[in-house]
Design a protein around this motif. Structure first.
Motif, PDB file in Angstrom:
ATOM      1  N   MET A 208       0.855  -1.214   0.000  1.00 23.82           N
ATOM      2  CA  MET A 208       0.000   0.000   0.000  1.00 23.82           C
ATOM      3  C   MET A 208       0.883   1.254   0.000  1.00 23.82           C
ATOM      4  O   MET A 208       1.782   1.386   0.825  1.00 23.82           O
ATOM      5  CB  MET A 208      -0.908  -0.004   1.229  1.00 23.82           C
ATOM      6  CG  MET A 208      -1.980   1.063   1.174  1.00 23.82           C
ATOM      7  SD  MET A 208      -3.076   1.012   2.625  1.00 23.82           S
ATOM      8  CE  MET A 208      -4.228  -0.271   2.141  1.00 23.82           C
ATOM      9  N   SER A 209       0.609   2.151  -0.952  1.00 24.31           N
ATOM     10  CA  SER A 209       1.448   3.346  -1.073  1.00 24.31           C
ATOM     11  C   SER A 209       1.091   4.366   0.012  1.00 24.31           C
ATOM     12  O   SER A 209       0.078   4.234   0.709  1.00 24.31           O
ATOM     13  CB  SER A 209       1.255   3.952  -2.455  1.00 24.31           C
ATOM     14  OG  SER A 209      -0.043   4.508  -2.526  1.00 24.31           O
ATOM     15  N   GLU A 210       1.940   5.384   0.101  1.00 23.89           N
ATOM     16  CA  GLU A 210       1.701   6.450   1.081  1.00 23.89           C
ATOM     17  C   GLU A 210       0.387   7.173   0.785  1.00 23.89           C
ATOM     18  O   GLU A 210      -0.340   7.561   1.697  1.00 23.89           O
ATOM     19  CB  GLU A 210       2.864   7.453   1.047  1.00 23.89           C
ATOM     20  CG  GLU A 210       4.019   7.089   1.968  1.00 23.89           C
ATOM     21  CD  GLU A 210       3.588   6.937   3.420  1.00 23.89           C
ATOM     22  OE1 GLU A 210       3.011   7.882   3.971  1.00 23.89           O
ATOM     23  OE2 GLU A 210       3.801   5.846   3.982  1.00 23.89           O
ATOM     24  N   VAL A 211       0.104   7.341  -0.521  1.00 21.83           N
ATOM     25  CA  VAL A 211      -1.145   8.027  -0.907  1.00 21.83           C
ATOM     26  C   VAL A 211      -2.355   7.215  -0.435  1.00 21.83           C
ATOM     27  O   VAL A 211      -3.334   7.774   0.078  1.00 21.83           O
ATOM     28  CB  VAL A 211      -1.192   8.234  -2.447  1.00 21.83           C
ATOM     29  CG1 VAL A 211      -2.519   8.861  -2.878  1.00 21.83           C
ATOM     30  CG2 VAL A 211      -0.033   9.102  -2.904  1.00 21.83           C
ATOM     31  N   ASP A 212      -2.255   5.905  -0.633  1.00 18.75           N
ATOM     32  CA  ASP A 212      -3.364   5.035  -0.194  1.00 18.75           C
ATOM     33  C   ASP A 212      -3.582   5.150   1.313  1.00 18.75           C
ATOM     34  O   ASP A 212      -4.719   5.215   1.793  1.00 18.75           O
ATOM     35  CB  ASP A 212      -3.068   3.570  -0.559  1.00 18.75           C
ATOM     36  CG  ASP A 212      -3.158   3.344  -2.056  1.00 18.75           C
ATOM     37  OD1 ASP A 212      -3.894   4.106  -2.713  1.00 18.75           O
ATOM     38  OD2 ASP A 212      -2.500   2.430  -2.560  1.00 18.75           O
ATOM     39  N   ASN A 213      -2.477   5.134   2.044  1.00 18.00           N
ATOM     40  CA  ASN A 213      -2.580   5.270   3.509  1.00 18.00           C
ATOM     41  C   ASN A 213      -3.235   6.593   3.894  1.00 18.00           C
ATOM     42  O   ASN A 213      -4.094   6.650   4.774  1.00 18.00           O
ATOM     43  CB  ASN A 213      -1.184   5.201   4.140  1.00 18.00           C
ATOM     44  CG  ASN A 213      -0.726   3.770   4.291  1.00 18.00           C
ATOM     45  OD1 ASN A 213      -1.541   2.867   4.433  1.00 18.00           O
ATOM     46  ND2 ASN A 213       0.570   3.564   4.229  1.00 18.00           N
ATOM     47  N   PHE A 214      -2.787   7.647   3.193  1.00 14.50           N
ATOM     48  CA  PHE A 214      -3.311   8.988   3.483  1.00 14.50           C
ATOM     49  C   PHE A 214      -4.808   9.055   3.160  1.00 14.50           C
ATOM     50  O   PHE A 214      -5.610   9.586   3.938  1.00 14.50           O
ATOM     51  CB  PHE A 214      -2.532  10.014   2.658  1.00 14.50           C
ATOM     52  CG  PHE A 214      -2.851  11.434   3.008  1.00 14.50           C
ATOM     53  CD1 PHE A 214      -2.539  11.945   4.265  1.00 14.50           C
ATOM     54  CD2 PHE A 214      -3.474  12.277   2.085  1.00 14.50           C
ATOM     55  CE1 PHE A 214      -2.841  13.264   4.585  1.00 14.50           C
ATOM     56  CE2 PHE A 214      -3.781  13.587   2.414  1.00 14.50           C
ATOM     57  CZ  PHE A 214      -3.461  14.080   3.664  1.00 14.50           C
ATOM     58  N   GLU A 215      -5.171   8.469   2.028  1.00 11.45           N
ATOM     59  CA  GLU A 215      -6.580   8.471   1.619  1.00 11.45           C
ATOM     60  C   GLU A 215      -7.429   7.711   2.641  1.00 11.45           C
ATOM     61  O   GLU A 215      -8.535   8.125   2.998  1.00 11.45           O
ATOM     62  CB  GLU A 215      -6.722   7.832   0.243  1.00 11.45           C
ATOM     63  CG  GLU A 215      -8.146   7.920  -0.311  1.00 11.45           C
ATOM     64  CD  GLU A 215      -8.317   7.156  -1.615  1.00 11.45           C
ATOM     65  OE1 GLU A 215      -7.443   6.339  -1.958  1.00 11.45           O
ATOM     66  OE2 GLU A 215      -9.350   7.380  -2.272  1.00 11.45           O
ATOM     67  N   LYS A 216      -6.864   6.607   3.111  1.00 10.31           N
ATOM     68  CA  LYS A 216      -7.592   5.788   4.086  1.00 10.31           C
ATOM     69  C   LYS A 216      -7.856   6.585   5.366  1.00 10.31           C
ATOM     70  O   LYS A 216      -8.960   6.546   5.929  1.00 10.31           O
ATOM     71  CB  LYS A 216      -6.762   4.534   4.401  1.00 10.31           C
ATOM     72  CG  LYS A 216      -7.547   3.407   5.005  1.00 10.31           C
ATOM     73  CD  LYS A 216      -6.670   2.185   5.160  1.00 10.31           C
ATOM     74  CE  LYS A 216      -7.401   1.109   5.941  1.00 10.31           C
ATOM     75  NZ  LYS A 216      -6.539  -0.038   6.205  1.00 10.31           N
ATOM     76  N   GLU A 217      -6.838   7.315   5.796  1.00  4.09           N
ATOM     77  CA  GLU A 217      -7.000   8.126   7.016  1.00  4.09           C
ATOM     78  C   GLU A 217      -8.029   9.233   6.807  1.00  4.09           C
ATOM     79  O   GLU A 217      -8.852   9.508   7.675  1.00  4.09           O
ATOM     80  CB  GLU A 217      -5.655   8.733   7.411  1.00  4.09           C
ATOM     81  CG  GLU A 217      -4.757   7.735   8.127  1.00  4.09           C
ATOM     82  CD  GLU A 217      -3.425   8.346   8.513  1.00  4.09           C
ATOM     83  OE1 GLU A 217      -3.386   9.572   8.750  1.00  4.09           O
ATOM     84  OE2 GLU A 217      -2.439   7.603   8.567  1.00  4.09           O
ATOM     85  N   MET A 218      -7.955   9.878   5.637  1.00  2.00           N
ATOM     86  CA  MET A 218      -8.914  10.953   5.359  1.00  2.00           C
ATOM     87  C   MET A 218     -10.340  10.423   5.255  1.00  2.00           C
ATOM     88  O   MET A 218     -11.295  11.057   5.708  1.00  2.00           O
ATOM     89  CB  MET A 218      -8.541  11.663   4.049  1.00  2.00           C
ATOM     90  CG  MET A 218      -7.339  12.571   4.167  1.00  2.00           C
ATOM     91  SD  MET A 218      -7.054  13.434   2.639  1.00  2.00           S
ATOM     92  CE  MET A 218      -8.362  14.653   2.674  1.00  2.00           C
ATOM     93  N   ASN A 219     -10.456   9.250   4.644  1.00  2.00           N
ATOM     94  CA  ASN A 219     -11.791   8.664   4.440  1.00  2.00           C
ATOM     95  C   ASN A 219     -12.496   8.328   5.746  1.00  2.00           C
ATOM     96  O   ASN A 219     -13.721   8.288   5.798  1.00  2.00           O
ATOM     97  CB  ASN A 219     -11.684   7.394   3.593  1.00  2.00           C
ATOM     98  CG  ASN A 219     -11.566   7.710   2.113  1.00  2.00           C
ATOM     99  OD1 ASN A 219     -11.859   8.837   1.703  1.00  2.00           O
ATOM    100  ND2 ASN A 219     -11.136   6.753   1.327  1.00  2.00           N
TER     101      ASN A 219
END
Lengths: 312, 110
Positions: free
Chosen positions: B1-12
């Motif tokens: 999982m990329s950093e963007v995916d992690n960030f998106e998950k947190e925002m979601n």
């Protein structure tokens, strides 16, 4: 409900928190049906299988849909009791064999059953349960470490087969009558052993090989004790309206312990066994193993009923 | 999982709570929520949605009832007064953060 959904829910269920179980399973079932209905072609078997496959591993589904404590922790407790029960079934069975054969038994590398006396039996049953509980904990940890769930699936498979086999059978007074017949048969066997066999031995020397006196008398006393306890449990089962698995579990375990206590109190007929009654030794071993197997199945059935699928 | 995916998950995590509270002004069941959100450009996995619904229900932000009148028994969720209050607070935070980002972007670009 579709058989595929039911099967999938059965695989998810053991990993759910009991309080949320029914709600979550109903929602999962509804979700699968909705997704299947929205697929091209609608409600076909292939679509159903595809939707369920897309759900992923049942354990992961249970963990994702639960909100409370981690599902594995809850499942851990259930599995620990299951495994403890199974180990205890083996331990009691081995102890009964030990008492009957009149020696110690070693099942390398974990189980050792000493030659029991009426005094040692008092703490043996308690301590062996504590030991089995601890051993179950270690086995689960090892199992978890290696990610191997085959053993659990296997036990659940036995439980499912047992449930299917018993499906439709209702609790009736037949259970009491059947157990009462067992008691009567054992009494008759005792009378025959006590008075008939010595007479037969006197008449025919060959009988001594198969039914050496005084072996037959204690043996029937053990069976009588076992049948009597099972009869008492059957009466309680009907009178108190117990669940079937309680009857099977208490009846099997109680009967086995009664046999063990009786065998320990009367003492093994070592002298007779040494005289060469090998057929009886084999018969005894098979008999105790079959009762142990019955207890094993009762434990797995209890586990299955304990986690019975909710009405969907 | 990329950093963007992690960030998106947190925002979601917060975002999904907000959209669910916005959507459930009228009663809806799980799969219906997924479909309506998809039609509005919000893709949410069911393995994420259902636990979220239950968590919001536990907090008192949603209420639920099983409707067995249809062919399939369905659990309908609806926002409660407590949920409406939570929604107002989250919307305020959301709008405040949106304005702050716009303001920062304008400042950087100028």
């Amino acid at each position: 409900m579709n058989a595929h959904i039911t099967e999938f829910l059965e695989r998810v269920r053991p990993f759910l928190v009991a309080a949320d179980e029914q709600d979550i399973l109903r929602e999962i079932a509804g979700s699968i049906e909705d997704r299947e209905a929205s697929m091209p072609g609608g409600g076909t078997d292939e679509n159903m299988v595809a939707v369920i496959a897309a759900m992923g591993d049942p354990r992961d589904v249970a963990a994702a849909w639960s909100t409370g404590r981690p599902a594995v922790a809850v499942n851990y407790l259930k599995v620990q009791w299951l495994l403890t029960g199974l180990l205890y079934a083996v331990t009691v069975g081995m102890a009964a064999m030990s008492a009957v054969a009149g020696g110690s038994i070693i099942l390398a590398p974990v189980l050792y059953v000493p030659r029991l006396t009426p005094l040692s039996l008092l703490y043996y049953l308690l301590l062996s349960f504590v030991f089995d509980y601890g051993l179950a904990s270690i086995l689960i940890q090892v199992n978890e470490h290696f990610g191997n769930r085959v053993g659990i699936e296997w036990a659940l498979g036995i439980a499912r087969r047992e449930r299917d086999r018993r499906h439709g059978k209702r609790k009736t007074a037949d259970v009491v009558v059947r157990n009462l017949v067992d008691v009567v048969v054992m009494l008759i066997l005792y009378l025959v052993a006590r008075f008939g066999v010595p007479y037969a031995i006197w008449l025919r020397g060959l009988v001594r090989f198969f039914f050496p006196d005084p072996f037959s008398v204690p043996f029937t006393i053990w069976l009588l004790a076992m049948a009597a306890v099972q009869f008492a449990v059957a009466c309680l089962y009907c009178a108190r309206n117990w669940p079937t698995y309680v009857y099977e579990l208490v009846g099997s375990l109680g009967g086995m312990i009664a046999l063990l206590v009786a065998a320990t109190l009367t003492g093994p007929p070592v002298q007779s066994l040494r005289e060469g009654a090998m057929p009886i030794r084999i018969f005894l071993a098979v008999f105790v193993l079959s009762v142990t197997w019955g207890l094993f199945k009762a434990v797995t059935t209890a586990f299955f009923d304990w986690n019975a699928a909710p009405e969907l | 999982m990329s950093e963007v995916d992690n960030f998106e998950k947190e925002m979601n995590r917060g975002f999904f709570q907000l959209v669910v509270l916005l959507l459930l002004e009228k009663p809806m069941y799980g799969y219906m929520i997924v479909r309506v959100l998809e039609q509005n450009g919000v893709v949410v996995d069911e393995n994420t949605l259902y636990p979220l619904l239950r968590r919001l229900e536990e907090k008192g932000a949603l209420s639920s009832r099983w409707d067995a009148a249809e062919a399939k028994a369905r659990k309908y969720y609806e926002v409660t007064d407590q949920g409406r209050a939570l929604r107002s607070s989250l919307l305020e935070i959301w709008e405040h953060q949106g304005k702050a980002i716009q303001s920062l972007r304008r400042e950087v670009e100028s």
